[in-house]
Design a protein around this motif. Sequence first.
Motif, PDB file in Angstrom:
ATOM      1  N   VAL B  10       2.316   3.366  -2.068  1.00  0.00           N
ATOM      2  CA  VAL B  10       3.705   2.929  -2.022  1.00  0.00           C
ATOM      3  C   VAL B  10       3.996   2.488  -0.590  1.00  0.00           C
ATOM      4  O   VAL B  10       3.663   3.205   0.362  1.00  0.00           O
ATOM      5  CB  VAL B  10       4.671   4.053  -2.448  1.00  0.00           C
ATOM      6  N   VAL B  11       4.599   1.300  -0.449  1.00  0.00           N
ATOM      7  CA  VAL B  11       5.000   0.800   0.866  1.00  0.00           C
ATOM      8  C   VAL B  11       6.514   0.903   0.973  1.00  0.00           C
ATOM      9  O   VAL B  11       7.234   0.439   0.076  1.00  0.00           O
ATOM     10  CB  VAL B  11       4.557  -0.664   1.064  1.00  0.00           C
ATOM     11  N   VAL B  12       6.995   1.500   2.041  1.00  0.00           N
ATOM     12  CA  VAL B  12       8.429   1.618   2.263  1.00  0.00           C
ATOM     13  C   VAL B  12       8.834   0.589   3.309  1.00  0.00           C
ATOM     14  O   VAL B  12       8.393   0.658   4.464  1.00  0.00           O
ATOM     15  CB  VAL B  12       8.792   3.039   2.758  1.00  0.00           C
ATOM     16  N   ALA B  19       5.764  -6.247   3.739  1.00  0.00           N
ATOM     17  CA  ALA B  19       5.257  -7.291   2.850  1.00  0.00           C
ATOM     18  C   ALA B  19       3.810  -7.621   3.212  1.00  0.00           C
ATOM     19  O   ALA B  19       2.970  -7.866   2.325  1.00  0.00           O
ATOM     20  CB  ALA B  19       6.139  -8.535   2.949  1.00  0.00           C
ATOM     21  N   GLY B  20       3.500  -7.625   4.519  1.00  0.00           N
ATOM     22  CA  GLY B  20       2.138  -7.922   4.963  1.00  0.00           C
ATOM     23  C   GLY B  20       1.145  -6.870   4.487  1.00  0.00           C
ATOM     24  O   GLY B  20       0.046  -7.204   4.022  1.00  0.00           O
ATOM     25  N   VAL B  21       1.516  -5.597   4.581  1.00  0.00           N
ATOM     26  CA  VAL B  21       0.636  -4.524   4.129  1.00  0.00           C
ATOM     27  C   VAL B  21       0.454  -4.588   2.607  1.00  0.00           C
ATOM     28  O   VAL B  21      -0.657  -4.446   2.090  1.00  0.00           O
ATOM     29  CB  VAL B  21       1.203  -3.141   4.550  1.00  0.00           C
ATOM     30  N   ALA B  22       1.562  -4.831   1.899  1.00  0.00           N
ATOM     31  CA  ALA B  22       1.476  -4.906   0.435  1.00  0.00           C
ATOM     32  C   ALA B  22       0.525  -6.023   0.021  1.00  0.00           C
ATOM     33  O   ALA B  22      -0.307  -5.868  -0.873  1.00  0.00           O
ATOM     34  CB  ALA B  22       2.867  -5.127  -0.165  1.00  0.00           C
ATOM     35  N   ARG B  23       0.638  -7.163   0.704  1.00  0.00           N
ATOM     36  CA  ARG B  23      -0.245  -8.287   0.371  1.00  0.00           C
ATOM     37  C   ARG B  23      -1.692  -7.939   0.688  1.00  0.00           C
ATOM     38  O   ARG B  23      -2.595  -8.186  -0.132  1.00  0.00           O
ATOM     39  CB  ARG B  23       0.161  -9.523   1.158  1.00  0.00           C
ATOM     40  N   SER B  31      -3.618  -0.920  -6.120  1.00  0.00           N
ATOM     41  CA  SER B  31      -2.328  -1.029  -6.807  1.00  0.00           C
ATOM     42  C   SER B  31      -1.223  -0.556  -5.864  1.00  0.00           C
ATOM     43  O   SER B  31      -1.303   0.522  -5.283  1.00  0.00           O
ATOM     44  CB  SER B  31      -2.333  -0.225  -8.103  1.00  0.00           C
ATOM     45  N   VAL B  32      -0.205  -1.406  -5.693  1.00  0.00           N
ATOM     46  CA  VAL B  32       0.836  -1.188  -4.678  1.00  0.00           C
ATOM     47  C   VAL B  32       2.223  -1.360  -5.273  1.00  0.00           C
ATOM     48  O   VAL B  32       2.433  -2.251  -6.094  1.00  0.00           O
ATOM     49  CB  VAL B  32       0.707  -2.223  -3.525  1.00  0.00           C
ATOM     50  N   ALA B  33       3.150  -0.506  -4.830  1.00  0.00           N
ATOM     51  CA  ALA B  33       4.575  -0.752  -5.090  1.00  0.00           C
ATOM     52  C   ALA B  33       5.288  -0.774  -3.747  1.00  0.00           C
ATOM     53  O   ALA B  33       4.998   0.047  -2.873  1.00  0.00           O
ATOM     54  CB  ALA B  33       5.158   0.332  -5.973  1.00  0.00           C
ATOM     55  N   LEU B  34       6.201  -1.736  -3.584  1.00  0.00           N
ATOM     56  CA  LEU B  34       6.970  -1.834  -2.334  1.00  0.00           C
ATOM     57  C   LEU B  34       8.445  -1.578  -2.639  1.00  0.00           C
ATOM     58  O   LEU B  34       8.986  -2.117  -3.604  1.00  0.00           O
ATOM     59  CB  LEU B  34       6.778  -3.229  -1.722  1.00  0.00           C
ATOM     60  N   PHE B  35       9.078  -0.750  -1.815  1.00  0.00           N
ATOM     61  CA  PHE B  35      10.505  -0.480  -1.958  1.00  0.00           C
ATOM     62  C   PHE B  35      11.234  -0.877  -0.687  1.00  0.00           C
ATOM     63  O   PHE B  35      10.848  -0.480   0.408  1.00  0.00           O
ATOM     64  CB  PHE B  35      10.745   1.005  -2.266  1.00  0.00           C
ATOM     65  N   GLU B  36      12.301  -1.653  -0.870  1.00  0.00           N
ATOM     66  CA  GLU B  36      13.092  -2.137   0.264  1.00  0.00           C
ATOM     67  C   GLU B  36      14.549  -1.757   0.002  1.00  0.00           C
ATOM     68  O   GLU B  36      15.051  -1.968  -1.091  1.00  0.00           O
ATOM     69  CB  GLU B  36      12.906  -3.654   0.397  1.00  0.00           C
ATOM     70  N   ARG B  37      15.220  -1.202   1.011  1.00  0.00           N
ATOM     71  CA  ARG B  37      16.597  -0.719   0.817  1.00  0.00           C
ATOM     72  C   ARG B  37      17.591  -1.858   0.581  1.00  0.00           C
ATOM     73  O   ARG B  37      18.594  -1.697  -0.098  1.00  0.00           O
ATOM     74  CB  ARG B  37      17.045   0.121   2.008  1.00  0.00           C
ATOM     75  N   GLY B  38      17.331  -2.996   1.194  1.00  0.00           N
ATOM     76  CA  GLY B  38      18.226  -4.141   1.009  1.00  0.00           C
ATOM     77  C   GLY B  38      17.431  -5.308   0.463  1.00  0.00           C
ATOM     78  O   GLY B  38      16.718  -5.183  -0.522  1.00  0.00           O
ATOM     79  N   ALA B 169       1.587 -10.821  -2.876  1.00  0.00           N
ATOM     80  CA  ALA B 169       1.316  -9.438  -3.271  1.00  0.00           C
ATOM     81  C   ALA B 169       1.601  -9.267  -4.759  1.00  0.00           C
ATOM     82  O   ALA B 169       0.786  -8.710  -5.508  1.00  0.00           O
ATOM     83  CB  ALA B 169       2.166  -8.480  -2.434  1.00  0.00           C
ATOM     84  N   ALA B 170       2.762  -9.773  -5.194  1.00  0.00           N
ATOM     85  CA  ALA B 170       3.144  -9.620  -6.600  1.00  0.00           C
ATOM     86  C   ALA B 170       2.153 -10.338  -7.511  1.00  0.00           C
ATOM     87  O   ALA B 170       1.807  -9.837  -8.588  1.00  0.00           O
ATOM     88  CB  ALA B 170       4.557 -10.158  -6.815  1.00  0.00           C
ATOM     89  N   GLU B 171       1.697 -11.519  -7.073  1.00  0.00           N
ATOM     90  CA  GLU B 171       0.746 -12.254  -7.911  1.00  0.00           C
ATOM     91  C   GLU B 171      -0.605 -11.558  -7.972  1.00  0.00           C
ATOM     92  O   GLU B 171      -1.425 -11.852  -8.842  1.00  0.00           O
ATOM     93  CB  GLU B 171       0.611 -13.698  -7.392  1.00  0.00           C
ATOM     94  N   HIS B 172      -0.838 -10.623  -7.040  1.00  0.00           N
ATOM     95  CA  HIS B 172      -2.057  -9.810  -7.102  1.00  0.00           C
ATOM     96  C   HIS B 172      -1.736  -8.400  -7.586  1.00  0.00           C
ATOM     97  O   HIS B 172      -2.450  -7.454  -7.267  1.00  0.00           O
ATOM     98  CB  HIS B 172      -2.761  -9.792  -5.744  1.00  0.00           C
ATOM     99  N   GLY B 173      -0.633  -8.280  -8.316  1.00  0.00           N
ATOM    100  CA  GLY B 173      -0.379  -7.031  -9.036  1.00  0.00           C
ATOM    101  C   GLY B 173       0.605  -6.078  -8.402  1.00  0.00           C
ATOM    102  O   GLY B 173       0.929  -5.044  -8.994  1.00  0.00           O
ATOM    103  N   ALA B 174       1.085  -6.365  -7.208  1.00  0.00           N
ATOM    104  CA  ALA B 174       2.021  -5.436  -6.571  1.00  0.00           C
ATOM    105  C   ALA B 174       3.382  -5.493  -7.264  1.00  0.00           C
ATOM    106  O   ALA B 174       3.785  -6.526  -7.788  1.00  0.00           O
ATOM    107  CB  ALA B 174       2.170  -5.781  -5.088  1.00  0.00           C
ATOM    108  N   ALA B 175       4.084  -4.347  -7.248  1.00  0.00           N
ATOM    109  CA  ALA B 175       5.447  -4.290  -7.783  1.00  0.00           C
ATOM    110  C   ALA B 175       6.396  -4.300  -6.592  1.00  0.00           C
ATOM    111  O   ALA B 175       6.275  -3.471  -5.697  1.00  0.00           O
ATOM    112  CB  ALA B 175       5.638  -3.019  -8.599  1.00  0.00           C
ATOM    113  N   ILE B 176       7.317  -5.276  -6.555  1.00  0.00           N
ATOM    114  CA  ILE B 176       8.247  -5.400  -5.428  1.00  0.00           C
ATOM    115  C   ILE B 176       9.633  -4.994  -5.913  1.00  0.00           C
ATOM    116  O   ILE B 176      10.147  -5.574  -6.871  1.00  0.00           O
ATOM    117  CB  ILE B 176       8.301  -6.862  -4.920  1.00  0.00           C
TER     118      ILE B 176
END
Lengths: 473, 556
Positions: B10-12, B19-23, B31-38, B169-176
């Motif tokens: 999980v990337v916070v 975004a760079g790490v997730a990619r 397998s990655v999920a990224l969470f952004e507060r805004g 990242a999303a096109e390689h499976g990450a959840a944003i």
Amino acid sequence: VIRPLDELPAFRTTASAQRTFDVVVLGGGLAGAVAAKKAAEAGRRVGLVREGGGATVHSSGAFDVVSPRGPLAAEGGTPPLLRPALEALLRANPHHPYAIVGAGDAGAVIGLLEEATDDLFRDLDEEGLLYRGGVARNLWVATPGGHVKESAFAQEAIAAGDLAALPKARIAAVAVALGGPSDGALAAAKAEARARAAGIRRALDARGFFGVRELIPVAVAALPRGAGRAADEVTVARALDDQGVAAAWAKEVARALDAEAPRATHLLFPPLLGLAEPGAAVAVVKAETGREVLETVALPPSVPGLRLGRALDRVLERKGVTVMAGRAVRAEAVGPALRRVSVAGRDGAVEPVEARAFILAAGRYLGGGLRERNRVGEPLFDLPLYYRGRPIEEIRPGEWLDRHVVSPHPVLAFGVRCATDLRPIGRSGGPAFDNLFAAGGVMAGGSFATDGTGLGVGLATGYVAGLNAAEAV
Amino acid sequence: VAEQAGFEVVVVGGGVNGAGVARDLALRGVSVALFERGDLCGATTGKSSGMIHGGMRYLLYDRATTETSCLDSGYIQKIAPYMIFRIPFMLPLFDGRAFSKLRHEAVEAFFAAYDRFQPLKGGRPHTRLGADEARRLEPGLSAEIAGAVTTDEWGIDTFRLVVQNAVDAAEHGAAIHTYTDVVGLVRDPARGVVEGVRVRPRGGGAPREVRAKVVVNAAGPWGPEVARLAGAKVRLRPSKGVHLTIERRVSSVGIIAEAIDGRAIFVQPHENTTIIGTTDDDYYGDPGNIPITHDEVEYLLQGAERVFPAIRDYRLLRAWAGVRPTIYAEGKYEDELSRRHEVIDHAREGARGLVTITGGKLAAYRLMAEETADAVMRLLGRDADCRTHREPLPGGDHVPDAADLARKFGIDRFAAARLIFRHGSRAATVLEEGAGSPGGGRRVVCGSEPVLEAEIRYACRHEWVRTLEDLRRRTRFAEGPCQGIECVRAAAQILAEELGWSAEEADGQVLRFLDERFRERAPTLRGRQLAQEELLHGALLGVEGYNRILPEADLW
């Protein structure tokens, strides 16, 4: 896009060497023009110094008297009455310029506005610019963004678009493919017409007014001949001043109507039906289409604002007012009386202009009447400034602006404080000069955009200041 | 409620680091999920100067940062050639000081030292110009200058950089997930392990648990707060940087100037605007709500006008500020602090599985992501090589010809060029997808940029647009002089269709957007800027009748 001020058409300058007058007006917006007109009508020799048309030419061209607070509509979906709104405004803000010219009495303000509008509109009518409306209720005029704006008086085709007065109408909201012809421009016009029709419908629903039967979006692909690939309404309006061009274009409009809104009884255009003679262009379109022709107001650069500026110009010419392009940069007084101002022309030359009375009607920041340089000041006479009765020095810069863009911002309501005869107060607490008067936006107290008193204040105070200055000499 | 499957990582944080790490990880098959507060790129990254520069400033005391910045700047040009632009810079030289000749030579020697790094990033070597030559190239320069030294840097659209990293990242499976707060970490205190995050969507919804083997803290100025959730520590010396935007390009080159305290600031042509930046001051307030004072605006204008006297004649559109998550050091002035980055494994603090990436520069974001992902891979016990310096970002495989695109789709050539600038080879995809909407999506919605309807719909569908501000960040809509007054309702109408807003919601979004634009203008509203505000205020209220759209507001 809102253009820089210097791109607007240059205004006329009187070719006259005269530099000594009875009354000199500083500022060329509505307040200044009305003041000059009144002084000239009283038989005074009048000069007017200005850099441009002031905030007036950027305005909607409609005369807002007051914007009621509270419910959007009275019972039965009609515009609320103005008098109670004016009374409430004077109670809430006893420093408003209306309170000064009307001595705090709403009836007196209404009486003054009736007299001043009758007087001005007669003159504008003679120059081919007709105004309609009244001080009892506001008109509900449509805006380019698909809102409903309240105003007491508007130019003929705009006032004819008073939505409260159009029961059973089937209105075609017409948008013109500016910048075309191209698919993109036509799509933009379609979207614009759709958004305007839907927006107006919602605004009327919110007011409980169900009289307008239909709002039909119509996009017109054709631009008038001579407008080139015009991307702005001013160019189109100018092209439609030619009757032949207007007639040919109206045929294209009629064709679009046949296809998209054959049952429309009224056509609501953006204000592009003529710049110099809007009545003529409207009549041509009406004749060719067989429908009533209406207009919305406009964002700057505003065709109705420019129409008003041009018509005021011609009124001044007819009244024999000498118009000088330039800015008053220095004032000289002898004792308590102002004697002359130095006027810097566009060419950089500075020459003295003398008068027995002066009227300051230079507006706020847009007109140059106020300027901020480490502090907000009135640059010509260094008059003390006020905000709702308080010296502005008491208002910290942190309080100059409110949090919301559409709220009243104190810094936009700073201005000079005037005695009841409209002579601005100086540092001593009495009138700054025996023979200086003020009118319009430079006066403290009103937040003209938020309280909806814009041109109403310019007219009422310009009228009184002009008469008072004439009497003083 | 726990998300059953969970993720490896999980990337916070949704800035350039997150975004760079997730990619990077997604490209390595993690397998990655990224969470952004805004919104993506809504804070520090989006408030940066937008320069992929080589860190010339750090040459004197931090050569390593200069070298890594230059090297990675070169990589970014290869993976995203469409979204960068060359900015030639001038440093005007003044006479009249003791030893000025010596000083000029020292300056030149410094630039010569920087030249050694230029080939890494495709930059040109410095040149020395006489006063006349400099003023011929840039007539706005002060008549007082004695000459100038030129150098060469690159600018970038940071919003596009972050979004394209997230898209890839999303096109390689990450959840944003944007507009989602991380409210807690899932921990096993007995084992000293972090096992996931607890998240709550903004605007309502119950918190839920998302399990992960590794949590990457890429929260920038919020990094210490996230670390604290695991009882761990990240020590920053956060610093505030203020920038100003002028509505148009006022100079043909970037100009380096000296502020009143001797710090270097710049005036930089950036896309259709000019950016003046920046301040550098300790800041310990809320990174989500950074006040800007009029003094800070004055500091920048005064410094700029010394070399570019007419700077105050132009219209300021915005003042904006970000907080740099600078690594802590004692006793130094703010701008002497190192721009080095650090990857911190919090295992020793009883938080195994939590990795923080902080510090650093925009230009080195890819390298920082690579080092972070390397650390994550070690923790996962997996092995796969970094590919982010070779694989182009979405649309980065080639840069299409604007005239061809314009012809093919019947759009304006300038609109085509700007679309390519934001989407690279995918510009055609944007237009093809838009063909289904009225007029083929070719309508110009914002004339200043210009932005086409097709691009707005595409951003809503593929780029996590939730508000009109998000749309501004994606497309530069409403970045022109009218600040959205003319186009915001048209854009809101499209967003309403795409995102299912009611008419009332759309009105609310419009007002929030206009308020946010005003909030950024407010610190600049002095002098001539007040006349512009008087005009805008009149247009909004006197023409559009906004005073009656908010009947409950107290407008008297």
